[in-house]
Design an enzyme around this catalytic site. Structure first.
Site, mmCIF file in Angstrom:
data_model
loop_
_atom_site.group_PDB
_atom_site.id
_atom_site.type_symbol
_atom_site.label_atom_id
_atom_site.label_comp_id
_atom_site.label_asym_id
_atom_site.label_seq_id
_atom_site.Cartn_x
_atom_site.Cartn_y
_atom_site.Cartn_z
ATOM 1 N N TRP A 101 -12.570 6.872 8.382
ATOM 2 C CA TRP A 101 -11.265 7.222 8.952
ATOM 3 C C TRP A 101 -11.247 8.657 9.439
ATOM 4 O O TRP A 101 -10.657 8.956 10.476
ATOM 5 C CB TRP A 101 -10.147 6.937 7.953
ATOM 6 N N ASP A 171 -4.600 12.921 5.788
ATOM 7 C CA ASP A 171 -4.407 11.472 5.858
ATOM 8 C C ASP A 171 -4.495 10.944 4.423
ATOM 9 O O ASP A 171 -5.570 10.884 3.830
ATOM 10 C CB ASP A 171 -5.513 10.857 6.723
ATOM 11 N N LYS A 195 -0.341 0.228 1.981
ATOM 12 C CA LYS A 195 -1.140 0.175 0.741
ATOM 13 C C LYS A 195 -0.226 0.449 -0.458
ATOM 14 O O LYS A 195 0.055 -0.453 -1.231
ATOM 15 C CB LYS A 195 -2.297 1.171 0.790
HETATM 16 C C1 LIG Z 1 -7.369 6.247 5.173
HETATM 17 C C2 LIG Z 1 -6.866 5.469 6.340
HETATM 18 N N1 LIG Z 1 -6.471 6.121 7.441
HETATM 19 C C3 LIG Z 1 -6.011 5.474 8.517
HETATM 20 C C4 LIG Z 1 -5.931 4.102 8.552
HETATM 21 C C5 LIG Z 1 -5.408 3.407 9.766
HETATM 22 O O1 LIG Z 1 -4.148 2.935 9.484
HETATM 23 P P1 LIG Z 1 -3.294 2.040 10.497
HETATM 24 O O2 LIG Z 1 -3.910 0.709 10.537
HETATM 25 O O3 LIG Z 1 -1.932 2.099 9.872
HETATM 26 O O4 LIG Z 1 -3.323 2.723 11.826
HETATM 27 C C6 LIG Z 1 -6.326 3.372 7.421
HETATM 28 C C7 LIG Z 1 -6.238 1.889 7.427
HETATM 29 O O5 LIG Z 1 -6.617 1.195 6.545
HETATM 30 C C8 LIG Z 1 -6.804 4.072 6.307
HETATM 31 O O6 LIG Z 1 -7.198 3.406 5.207
#
Ligand SMILES: Cc1ncc(COP(=O)(O)O)c(C=O)c1O
Length: 360
Positions: A101, A171, A195
């Site tokens: 991520w 994040d 989550k």
């Molecule tokens: C740590 C992290 N950041 C970003 C995201 C992306 O999230 P979204 O699908 O809400 O854009 C996720 C998705 O699982 C994630 O686990």
């Protein structure tokens, strides 16, 4: 209640049964008004207390000081990968990368300006997080970005990163509300709700007031944190249903004793699972280095991909869903967010012992 199975999904993930039942109860008539929360105007007197409860719930649970705004956006955590540099990247930004991520965040930021990846554990397969004194921030960084828990790789920071003067942007999609945070160390924290906070389609952003002043004057309205804050997350129609569920999750967590109480349980659950991995004579191999092990996403391998496939299939037959690792890395991943019950972890561990006994 209908039978529920043990859901180890990484996200969208398990929600507390009590929350789903309450939502079911109120589905046709929110608080007796004769309409569902999905059927009333977001600007109505019916929705105002819902939004207020969600905001207040997050503020109380995370002890968010008054000089921070709590916003509910759309576009997922992924839109934040773009919105953050579009609003705050001027000269250069520092990125600390400990997983998939974090890399995605870098990719988007590079479209806006100069990015310094001041740390990446890619070479070693995203198994670790840096020690605090390993990080050297650029003198001119507009901000430093990191992901406090990498959901795919299962590595988690054990400290709130100190930007040494640079605003810290985090994040926290997959570990927010799982343990106390020192909010004042951060300028902006964001998290996709799906989550620990609620359903997908809502993104929580906690942003310090002074950052709002840095938003460029000609920013597109829907990407403009200042405009969104000025309109109390209602620049356009928000995800009313999602925000309602966030308010219920907050209520549930408060009843559980809040973040410190859930952290204690989270630590117990993770310990049970990591102990089973460590005591398997090498049959199960944890992916993350011990010091970086995530409390939320437990990632591990079996001796072969064939056995991993068999493990997932047999686990499904025993009432455990969502254990297959992310498609990019394979292996097994057990996500044990706040709402995941300790008994489910205990039962999985029993299954793991049985499986390794038969196949080891
Ligand atoms: C740590 C992290 N950041 C970003 C995201 C992306 O999230 P979204 O699908 O809400 O854009 C996720 C998705 O699982 C994630 O686990």
């Amino acid at each position: 209640m209908k039978k529920r199975i043990y859901n180890f999904s990484a996200g969208p993930a398990i929600l507390p049964a009590e929350v789903l039942e309450k939502a079911q109860d109120e589905l046709l008539s929110l608080g007796g008004i004769g309409m569902s929360v999905m059927e009333v105007s977001h600007r109505s007197k019916y929705f105002a207390p819902v939004l207020e409860a969600a905001e207040k719930g997050i503020r109380e649970l995370l002890e968010v000081p008054e000089n921070y705004r709590i916003l509910f956006l759309q576009g997922g955590a992924s839109l934040q990968f773009s919105m953050i540099p579009m609003n705050f990247l001027r000269r250069a930004a520092d990125y600390v990368v400990t997983g998939a991520w974090g890399e995605k965040a870098v990719k988007e930021a590079k479209k806006c300006g100069a990015v310094n990846v001041i740390y990446t554990s890619r070479e070693s397969g995203f198994r670790s997080v840096p020690e605090e004194d390993e990080l050297n921030f650029s003198q001119t960084a507009d901000y430093v970005h990191y992901c406090s828990n990498e959901t795919i790789d299962g590595v988690e920071f054990k400290y709130d990163l100190d930007g040494k003067g640079a605003p810290v942007v985090c994040d926290a999609s997959s570990n927010i509300l799982s343990k106390p945070l020192d909010i004042e160390k951060y300028a902006l924290i964001y998290a996709g709700a799906q989550k620990n906070i609620g359903p997908s389609g809502v993104t929580l952003v906690i942003i310090r007031d002074d950052l709002l002043e840095k938003v460029p004057a000609n920013q597109f309205s829907m990407l403009d944190y200042r405009a969104i804050a000025a309109n109390d997350s209602m620049l356009n129609t928000p995800n009313t249903w999602g925000i309602y569920l966030v308010s219920l999750v907050c209520e549930w967590l408060k009843e559980k004793g809040g973040v410190p109480a859930i952290e204690k349980i989270n630590r117990e659950k993770a310990k049970i699972l990591y102990n089973a991995i460590d005591q398997s004579d090498g049959f199960y191999q944890g992916h993350a280095e011990k010091a970086a092990r995530s409390l939320m996403n437990v990632t591990f391998r079996l001796p072969s991909e064939a056995l991993e496939k068999q493990f997932v299939a047999e686990a499904a037959g025993n009432g455990f869903d969502g254990l297959k690792g992310h498609r990019s890395v394979g292996g097994i991943r057990a996500s044990i967010y706040n709402a995941f019950p300790k008994e489910g972890v205990e039962e999985l561990v029993e299954f793991m012992r049985d499986f390794s006994g038969k196949n080891g």
